[in-house]
Scaffold this active site. Sequence first.
Site, PDB file in Angstrom:
ATOM      1  N   GLY A  45     -10.432   6.223 -21.745  1.00 45.41           N
ATOM      2  CA  GLY A  45     -11.490   7.167 -21.353  1.00 45.41           C
ATOM      3  C   GLY A  45     -12.144   7.816 -22.556  1.00 45.41           C
ATOM      4  O   GLY A  45     -13.369   7.989 -22.602  1.00 45.41           O
ATOM      5  N   CYS A  46     -11.334   8.188 -23.537  1.00 45.47           N
ATOM      6  CA  CYS A  46     -11.864   8.870 -24.732  1.00 45.47           C
ATOM      7  C   CYS A  46     -12.720   7.928 -25.569  1.00 45.47           C
ATOM      8  O   CYS A  46     -13.736   8.339 -26.127  1.00 45.47           O
ATOM      9  CB  CYS A  46     -10.714   9.449 -25.554  1.00 45.47           C
ATOM     10  SG  CYS A  46      -9.777  10.700 -24.638  1.00 45.47           S
TER      11      CYS A  46
END
Length: 158
Positions: A45-46
């Site tokens: 996600g990051c």
Amino acid sequence: MPDLSTGAKAPEFTLPRDGGGMVSLSELAGKIVVLYFYPKDDTPGCTTEALDFTALAPAFEEMGAVIIGISPDTVAKHEKFIAKHSLSLILASDTDQAVANAYGVWREKSMYGRTYMGVERSTFLIGPDGILRQVWPKVKVKGHAEEVLASAQACSAT
């Protein structure tokens, strides 16, 4: 807990950043600042969020906006993350979570029945006057960078 709603003054910070040196909110006075907090370098996600902001970086730069990602990771980890994914944004290191606490994003989280402290993915749009123009708590990554860009463009038009 500080008031971090739209119209409140953004908390000041000074943090070590990638490439050496420091980044502070006061030095960016007069610019629109996109401050996004994320849990950890090089996680799915990051990475997606950082790549999305990097893809839109030219549009942010065109209006004089600065994008800063903040996580508890070290500067060395940030530099590896930037090099691996060719990121074009500032990554600041908040290893003691002081800035995450000031912005209210250092929270108790739970995964697989275990609770722990961590960063709640959040973004703050700060106007040239240091006032919070928009706050996105509990960010869902898909489409987020585009939404922030639209708000930053509206902010720069005022």
